[in-house]
Each structure stands twice: as structure tokens, then as C-alpha cells.
Design a protein around this motif. Sequence first.
Motif: not given
Lengths: 548, 548
Positions: A304, A240, A236, A244
Motif C-alpha cells: 500500500d 492508513r 491495516e 494520512k
Amino acid sequence: MKIKRIAGLSLLAPSVAVAAEKPNIVFFIVDDMGWVDSSVAYGEEVYPNNMRYNTPNMQRLASQGVMLTNAYACPVSTPTRTSLITGVNAAHSHITNWTSTMRDTPSDATGGAVAMMQSGANHDNTTRFIRPEWNINGMSPVEGVQSTLYATPLPQLLKEAGYYTIHVGKAHWASAGTPGASPYNMGFVVNITGNVAGMPRSYLSEENYGNTPEKWNYLAVQNMTEYYGTGIHLTEALTREALKTLDYPIQHNQPFYLYFAHYATHTPIQRDPRFVQKYLDAGMDEGQARYASMVEGVDKSLGDLLDYLERHNLEKNTIIIFMTDNGGNAENRAKGGVRFMHNLPLRNGKGSVYEGGIRVPLMVKWNGKVTPNTRVNTPVICEDLFPTILSMAGIKSCEVVQEVDGQSLVNLITKGSKLAAKAQKRGEITDQKSANAFVVSENVSGIDPQRTLVFHYPHQWKPYDLEDIDYLSAVRKGEWKLVYRMRTGKIELYNLSSDIGETNNVALQYPDKVKELSAELSSRLREWKSPMPSVRETGKRVLLPDEL
Amino acid sequence: MKIKRIAGLSLLAPSVAVAAEKPNIVFFIVDDMGWVDSSVAYGEEVYPNNMRYNTPNMQRLASQGVMLTNAYACPVSTPTRTSLITGVNAAHSHITNWTSTMRDTPSDATGGAVAMMQSGANHDNTTRFIRPEWNINGMSPVEGVQSTLYATPLPQLLKEAGYYTIHVGKAHWASAGTPGASPYNMGFVVNITGNVAGMPRSYLSEENYGNTPEKWNYLAVQNMTEYYGTGIHLTEALTREALKTLDYPIQHNQPFYLYFAHYATHTPIQRDPRFVQKYLDAGMDEGQARYASMVEGVDKSLGDLLDYLERHNLEKNTIIIFMTDNGGNAENRAKGGVRFMHNLPLRNGKGSVYEGGIRVPLMVKWNGKVTPNTRVNTPVICEDLFPTILSMAGIKSCEVVQEVDGQSLVNLITKGSKLAAKAQKRGEITDQKSANAFVVSENVSGIDPQRTLVFHYPHQWKPYDLEDIDYLSAVRKGEWKLVYRMRTGKIELYNLSSDIGETNNVALQYPDKVKELSAELSSRLREWKSPMPSVRETGKRVLLPDEL
């Protein structure tokens, strides 16, 4: 696309013009996740192993892209990764094994009394061979580094072509103290965590991903202090970070190349607490459930990413390549289940040139170019991705210092997927089996479905003998697969179209085929001066199949 | 330039237009290098300490830019760095001490029997105070993180304005497990090594910069595996990495902001083998020679950067800001020499609000804007750099969530340096002393030379008492400096124009000045609700100077 080989390489290119219409490219690579380790079924049918996993986002990608049902990597990590980044076959690059974190340190295992006792394995051959000379330090973008393949890396070419090149996760192209240790030397402009480590010391933020004084080694995941103790799983956290990094190229309307290389599902096999319970509830043992939860963690990461691209209206202009670096690890007891059965119907797993070790998931989504929800069965291999990605990036010609073995798959996946879709419309393709049997001709794809693919693992993998892994070479050609065992000098032949599990050695029935493939394998290894072990007693190199 | 305070912050900004004519900006910040620790003499004369160092590239920069002879930082690292990145004074941000690597862990020292014995210091007050509540986790670009200052970081604003923002070296804005731990959350698009560490475990590649199982902690320098065992000093390795990162923005003709924060010359005081011998030959002791070699290593790095910019024809369009994060460490015995004498003529050193701890080198080179080889004596402070850099970047207005205390120095250094050069031509400035005495009026610069600058260190620094460091506050206003000692409630007054060494306390001679400055300091600390220790016996907070 024209790849010209040159003598030397300038790392700082002149100013480049950025073509904003270039597609973004995401290379999403999973570690040690086998061919059957997802609810996406690459085979002729849905195998029982496919049903163990829950990967809705991989299915989502499959429905949006083309699946290459006969895709290959190398048996272990580094060779695949260096082939991807250089376009050179492992037997040719002489990077045939994984690179140690420390320089000048061969990763070849040797047997020992303790290891023998622990493994209970057959070990009479353990010390029979002297390890081959291979490029133990991996690849180098700089000339003259000892025990490396000097090569022009893919991201460097993409950067020079105007791409914003991002590395996230596992690199593992080279050893510490050499330029290849750093993604920045490969042409990446951003690097998250990538270095010499081939696995994470820990996936858990509670263990600072392996960064604690009492629990540390080179494999501790670096520069993730932001997440220490937050309860955020490494998979995870990397996701992220990856999203970014897209901020800058998106703001500046620059095409990006995101090489997103998850550490998962490599050992250590640790629970992803978000997903583990349902697998335990389904009756899996602890190891199986842990592993399945790691797979689903990666699936969530893919989801995601897809969501992010859609949210930013980038899904149409972003190519996604999904792949894994070798077969599923079937040897490690931490994965639970029955050892060496994890990749069924495929034989063996990571480390092996049997299908379980080298056949890998590969899917490509490319809006407007690849017809969604299609299958292409031409055998392809990791080094093909090098020219493929250059071609996807619209690079018409470039100069590299290495001799590239891979072939561009662009026509195969664009024209091939279109033909497959048409055949489906015509009713020629009705199910998974007929889809997998649909052949794309060389005329269309530029790739001969009968070309010879070489796999070479002249090493001992573990400190105990693994007969179906150590010191094996193989070729695949069309439906045929030949396996050469260096320890015994024995040759096996399998017909993959009827025997994907490689359970029925038909070498005696097809002596001409054995001769043909033995000759091809031998001449390739000879031409490439591929690493070969030597016999300790005589000091002589092990014979090639056609020398037997 | 207009800085508007807003309620919240969107980290992902809309597409930005890149103005190619924007200047590049390099912020080159050195750690723990004091005001006299170079052959560049910021004072009225060349002090003996200046003559100990060989820093030709700092001299080169001085000849090309303006020197701010009364520049201030905070007594320790994090407060300066967070002030630079947020524009907020430390007493206002409540980040008054350095942040621990680990979250929720105050770095405030407490005394103990062992420490007392070891130090031989006066320690009767050691446990008299209860540490103040301060933002022990540093700053955060995300709202609601416990014990942090929520603020919009400078690089974020620069990125939104089209800058390619690069972080190299030491970050140290926040603790692990919080967003401020990562430069990527501060608006940097590239990060080399920056995290929660305030110092390197080792500068030596032979020790893998502190990354070995037997020698590791949070301070091990991360993601530099490429250099392990290569013999390349960390200062050199960071320089190479920094120059590498410029490749992309230069190729793409994008303005860059390079925040290049050396770990050197922070402890551990280790030889830089390239430079150490000549200092030993000059008669320095081992510690002194080590430190001087570290300084020269940084100087070489600056030179390499200047050379690089010239080689790429970027020297004209690249602003260079050179600064250090606090005074020289005068307490650490590893530096050799005589303890607390390292910053002479300045009193004390790092940790202290006396001049030795807070007065720092500051130079700015800005082609066509700043008149070279000039001096400006208006007192300035680290938080001024926040609006200064925004203004340099041509940002006319922006929105931030914090209340900014700093003032832009752009007019001061541009118009001020021009006036100084004119005065020199007119014969009004003839030497260092007259140059340092030349005053730039507020009408010209927008900065009142008499404004009040606040320094606040309500902490114990080491596990033993340091009377000239622990629990001190100070204000500077014009030529006057007031120091408030929380332990004793005593107030000192110095006239810096005649007593830069703060050796002559004139509080009794100037009661009105004491009253005035006490009131100003108190009202500022009151207004800002600045952290104050409490008396353990009574539980009551220590009195402000005007409450005595």
C-alpha cells in the motif's frame, strides 16, 4: 558526512532552510519477523522456511533495491531501536535489553519455582547471577535522566535539516515517566501510537486493540479510537494512518522522514482474518497460519505504501529502507510448529546472539543511487543506519552528544550494488549463491568486510533458563563468529561461510582465531564498560573471555 | 469571505501555496469554566463569584484584546465543539447532546429507581419522554456514517490554505469507530491526546491520567506516558506538549493553527497542587478550592503560551481566541459550595439553556486589528467562530458540504472594538456598565444585534430530573430571552438587560414578544427538522411552541 560530538544539545534549533530536492526517506521496520520469514530469500538459496510465506510486496521491493544479506540487529527490540536512533552499539549504550513500560523496572527475568515447573527447562543456574547494571530506562534526549543513555536522536537531526519527521507504530526506546517515552521528544513532529509499549495488547479492533476495562494494560494501543469495532486489523489501521500523515509534507513540498514501525509480527500471535485461511488450507497448524497471516498483513502494508508513493509520483525521490528489529521469535509456543526451528537454517531466534536472533532482513531502494535487484554481502549492523540515514538526507555535518559507533552504508549500497550489477553482466554472478559470495572491497565501500561486530546479551530473557539465549555475547568478523557463554565460561567458534546454522563448533580446531576474537570482544566490552552480570555467590562480575 | 456549499469533499487537496504573512491563530478553549469563573469580569460589574478566582493571565489577555460580553455556546460540550468546527447550529446539525465514547450509544439519561433515590429529585417525568433521534455519533468528515453530521471541518480548510494545524487536548466530536473520533481526519496534522473522550479519567500523573489496570476506561488520557509518575498535572503536561508542537512551524516559517482544548476544568474535580492551598487558606471548602486551583492551572497555561509567543517574537502575528465550551457545572457536588449557585448572577449552569449554561467567556487578541482592552456587546454564538477563523486566515472563498449558520465576527471585533475605544476617548464609556451597554450597529459589524440565537437541548441530562436543564429550548433576540419547557409546555420570557439572572418571568406582561419569539423558535426548529422528544404514552413528538 561529519558527526561531531558535543557536550550538550539544544532541542530547539534555529530556522532551517528546506531544500526541496532532498529525498524522502521511509524506514519500514517490522517487529520480530525473522530472516527467513518471507518469500524474499536473503540466503544462498531459497530455504524451506522461505516457501511458507507469501510476501509479494517484499519481493517487489527486492527487485527495486539492494539486499544486504549479512545484516544484523540486536537480539531484542529496544537495543536495536535505540541503536538505530543513536548510532551507538548496544554494548556501548548499555541498553542491552528491552525496556519495561514502567520506569526503574529492570526487564531481566528471574527464575522461580512456578516458572521452572511450567517451562520444564534446566534451571539450576537461574539465580546464579545478579543482573547487570544497564540503562533500564532506555535512551533519553534530555541529560541527567536516571539509567538512560543521553543521546541526540536521529529524527531531531533530520528535523533540523528540514525534514518533516513522522513516527507511526511502535517506539519502545524508553520507559514511562522519562522523556524518551515520547517520539515528540525524539524530534518527530507527528506521532501515531508510539510510546513505551513494546507490543500491542491486541491487534483486533473487536478488542479495541486492548483498550477495554476488563482487558487493559500499558500495552493497549493508544489513540486509535477511530478504528474500534470496525473490523480493521491494527496493521491495516496503522497503514492508513501513516499514509494520512504524508498529506501535509506532500502538499507543502517538504521532504519527509517516515519511521513506520509495525507492531506486527510481535506477540500476541493473532489471526489476520484477511489472509489466514490460505495458510490453514496449505496445511499449517493454527499458530503457523496465524503468524503467516500477520507477515502477509505487513507485506500488504508495504505494498500500500509503495502504491501510494507511485500514485503521488514520489517513488523516484523516496528512499525505502526495509528492516526488522531482531530475529524471529522461535521460543513462543503460540507460533505453532516446532519450537526453535522457525528460523532454520539459522540457529535459535529472538533473544539469542546466534544467527536466528540477530540476522535480519535489510533492503534499500534508492532510485538512481542503488542499482536494483542486487545483493551486497558485507556484514552491517543496526547502528550503521544512523549515519547512513543522515548521509542519505544530505547532512554534511552535525553535532551529537553521543559517541557514534555505526558507519555510513551509503557507498556500500550505491557503489557496491553497481559493482554487483556489473559482475552479473560479466557473468560472474549467476545465481543467489554467487551473488551472496560477491565481495565489495573496503576501498569501494568504506566498510571493511572484516570489521568486528559485537552482540551482547548479559541477561536472562524468560523466567526459565534458555541456554542458547541467556547471558551470551558474540562477535562476528568476516566469516568467523565467536559466541561466549557467561554461565559456563565456554567459547564457541563457527565458520559462517560453511556453517550458517552454527552447528559445528570449531573452537578446538582454530585456537588462534578463538584467541583473536576473544581478545577483540573482551577489549570492546572493557572499553565500553559494558554491563556484565555478577556471580551471586561471590558478588564478582562475570569474567570477560580473555580473563578466563 | 465566501463559503460555497458543495456536494462532496476531497480530503486530499492539491498543493497549496503558503503565504508566510498569514497570522498564526491559537484557539484556547477551556472546558466547563463558567462566565464568572475568573477574575476577568465579563458582566456589567465585578460579581462576588469573579472575586473567588485568581486568573492574572486571562486579565492580561483581556487588556490586550476585545471581550465579547454576550457570547454563547451550547449547554454541553460536543454540540459547542461540533458547531465550532462546522459552523452549524446544534439544532441544525442535530448534534444536541454530548457524544458517548462508544458508537451508536445515545448519551441521553433515563431515570431509574436507584438514581431517583440517590438524587432525591423530582422524577415523575423521568420516563415520560422517548428520547429524540439525534446524531448520537457526532460529526463526520466522511459521508455516510450512521447518525452523524457530514461536514467539512475547519482545520481541513485551514490546512488546505497553508496552515500547520495542531490539536492538543480534548476533541470529543464523535464516538469511537467513526472517522470523527480522530483529529487527523478533521484536518489536523498533529494530535496530542484528542479522541472520543469528553473528560479525563484523572488529571494526576500519579494515576497515569487514568491509565492503570485497576482504574481505566475510555476516558484515560492517551499517549502521555512520558509524564506518568512525574508529578506533572495534566494541564501542565498538555501545555508543554502544545508548545513543543510549535517548534516545527516556527522553524519552517509556516503559519499555524493551534486548537488548544484543555480538559480542565471538567470533572473529576481534583486539586492542582500548585495552586490549591491559597484557596483553602482563603476559606473555601475543599471542592471550591479544588475547582479554583484547576482554573488557575489553566490560567498558568495561558500565561505560558503568551510568554512563549513573546519569547519567539510571535505575539504580534498571532491571534488568540479564548473561550469556554459551555457554562460552569453547577450541578456537580464535587465542586463544593451551594449547588446551582456557582454561576451567579447567572441562572443554573452546564446543561441548561438558562444563561448559566450557555453564556461563556470569549476574548480575542489580534494585534493591529482589534483595539485592546475593549468590550463588544453584540450577542454572538459558537458557530460564528467557523467563518470568523476562516476570515482571519485570509481565506477568501472555500467549499464545504454543510450549510453554515454562523456569521463572521471579524468586522464586529475589529471595527467594533475601534468604535468602542473612540467612545471611551469621547467619555461615553466610563465604566464596565457603560462599556457593556455600548452598541455596535449592524452597518459597522455586519452582525444584527437583534438577530435570533437558538439553543436547543431536547434531552435528559442526568439519571434524575433537573427541571432547569432537561428538555429546554431557548431563543435570545436583542435584550429578550424566551425559554420553552418541553415537559410542561410552558413558556418563559426574560428581559436580560434588566434581569440577567432570569428570575423575573415577564411572559404575561409581553404576550406579543412571546408570540414573536415562539414563532421564531418554532420556525427555526421546524426548518432544521431539529430533534424533539416524543411522548411515551402517545408516541407523538412534543409540540413546538407555536403549536401549543
